[in-house]
Design an enzyme around this catalytic site. Structure first.
Site, mmCIF file in Angstrom:
data_model
loop_
_atom_site.group_PDB
_atom_site.id
_atom_site.type_symbol
_atom_site.label_atom_id
_atom_site.label_comp_id
_atom_site.label_asym_id
_atom_site.label_seq_id
_atom_site.Cartn_x
_atom_site.Cartn_y
_atom_site.Cartn_z
ATOM 1 N N ASP A 195 0.858 -1.189 0.000
ATOM 2 C CA ASP A 195 0.000 0.000 0.000
ATOM 3 C C ASP A 195 0.890 1.233 0.000
ATOM 4 O O ASP A 195 2.098 1.140 0.224
ATOM 5 C CB ASP A 195 -1.010 -0.012 1.144
ATOM 6 C CG ASP A 195 -0.398 0.207 2.517
ATOM 7 O OD1 ASP A 195 0.808 -0.079 2.688
ATOM 8 O OD2 ASP A 195 -1.116 0.649 3.419
ATOM 9 N N TYR A 247 2.989 4.750 0.689
ATOM 10 C CA TYR A 247 3.628 5.357 1.854
ATOM 11 C C TYR A 247 2.606 6.211 2.594
ATOM 12 O O TYR A 247 1.766 6.871 1.979
ATOM 13 C CB TYR A 247 4.793 6.239 1.417
ATOM 14 C CG TYR A 247 5.955 5.505 0.794
ATOM 15 C CD1 TYR A 247 6.647 4.519 1.486
ATOM 16 C CD2 TYR A 247 6.388 5.819 -0.492
ATOM 17 C CE1 TYR A 247 7.737 3.861 0.919
ATOM 18 C CE2 TYR A 247 7.474 5.170 -1.072
ATOM 19 C CZ TYR A 247 8.144 4.193 -0.365
ATOM 20 O OH TYR A 247 9.215 3.543 -0.935
ATOM 21 N N PHE A 264 6.805 2.069 -4.196
ATOM 22 C CA PHE A 264 8.192 2.303 -3.778
ATOM 23 C C PHE A 264 8.713 3.697 -4.120
ATOM 24 O O PHE A 264 9.749 4.115 -3.602
ATOM 25 C CB PHE A 264 9.151 1.244 -4.359
ATOM 26 C CG PHE A 264 8.927 -0.143 -3.826
ATOM 27 C CD1 PHE A 264 9.290 -0.475 -2.534
ATOM 28 C CD2 PHE A 264 8.323 -1.119 -4.608
ATOM 29 C CE1 PHE A 264 9.073 -1.748 -2.031
ATOM 30 C CE2 PHE A 264 8.101 -2.398 -4.120
ATOM 31 C CZ PHE A 264 8.476 -2.713 -2.826
ATOM 32 N N HIS A 271 11.425 -9.096 0.640
ATOM 33 C CA HIS A 271 11.124 -7.671 0.518
ATOM 34 C C HIS A 271 12.383 -6.847 0.791
ATOM 35 O O HIS A 271 13.221 -7.229 1.609
ATOM 36 C CB HIS A 271 10.023 -7.302 1.517
ATOM 37 C CG HIS A 271 9.384 -5.990 1.258
ATOM 38 N ND1 HIS A 271 9.921 -4.800 1.716
ATOM 39 C CD2 HIS A 271 8.261 -5.657 0.582
ATOM 40 C CE1 HIS A 271 9.155 -3.798 1.337
ATOM 41 N NE2 HIS A 271 8.134 -4.277 0.648
#
Length: 224
Positions: free
Chosen positions: A64, A66, A77, A186
């Protein structure tokens, strides 16, 4: 909320007519009225505006947006220019440096990738300020699953980059043998050292694209 007007509309336009989307729309509009929500409403669909379906070469899946001030702008990202680079993105840049020799830029705006055909897709497209995953389970996942299926159905090779378990949970949807699926932990500081570093996703992606006579991605994000 903004609107999708390019070729994505032909592939996923029916989603906007479904009951879940009407509920999602009402929920999101109400959230914007009552709280601070990221990204800005006009930026929700930026990934689709910047990367038309016909141009998709690579899909990077995030979770989701920031949730801190001025960071999110509709690309997973990525952060707006002149915003501090978040730790996960800094680790992405470190792996890019080690993989392809790119320098680490002074900003985290990934629009250059999106404009080359890298779909930077979060599975949830909005979030309440300072409240991660606050819009999870409200319907965005149905919508972004339809997006993933639309890319999977393309009759040409595409690279799917799946970092972390939430992204890897979508692997079962990727049934087209023409595609390349790259998986790694991740890039978060909590997990990057468990196999994200050294996974070389950027060189592997470009090798696959070149092998299939597709223009590779220029991954270098320049300083501003």
């Amino acid at each position: 909320m903004g609107a999708i007007t390019n070729d994505w509309l032909y592939a996923i336009g029916d989603e906007f007519k479904k009951p879940y989307y009407k509920e999602l729309y009402n929920f999101v509009v109400n959230e914007y009225r009552k709280y601070i929500i990221y990204p800005k409403a006009d930026d929700i669909f930026n990934a689709f505006h910047l990367t038309p379906l016909s141009k998709v070469k690579v899909v990077i899946l995030g979770q989701d947006p920031y949730h801190n001030e001025n960071q999110a702008h509709g690309l997973c990202f990525s952060v707006k220019p002149h915003v501090d680079i978040p730790p996960s993105l800094m680790n992405i840049f470190k792996e890019l440096r080690d993989d392809l020799g790119c320098y680490i830029p002074n900003n985290g705006c990934l629009e250059k990738w999106a404009k080359q055909g890298v779909l930077l897709l979060n599975t949830v497209l909005t979030v309440r300020a300072h409240s991660p995953l606050s819009h999870q389970g409200r319907g965005w996942e149905y919508f972004t699953d339809a997006v993933i299926r639309a890319v999977n159905d393309l009759d040409r090779p595409v690279v799917f980059i799946l970092w972390g378990k939430p992204a890897q949970s979508k692997k079962k949807m990727l049934t087209n043998s023409k595609h390349l699926i790259l998986e790694a932990p991740h890039p978060s500081p909590l997990s990057a050292s468990r196999g994200f570093f050294g996974s070389r996703p950027f060189s592997k992606t470009n090798e696959f694209l070149i092998k299939n006579n597709i223009e590779p991605i220029d991954w270098q994000i320049e300083n501003i």
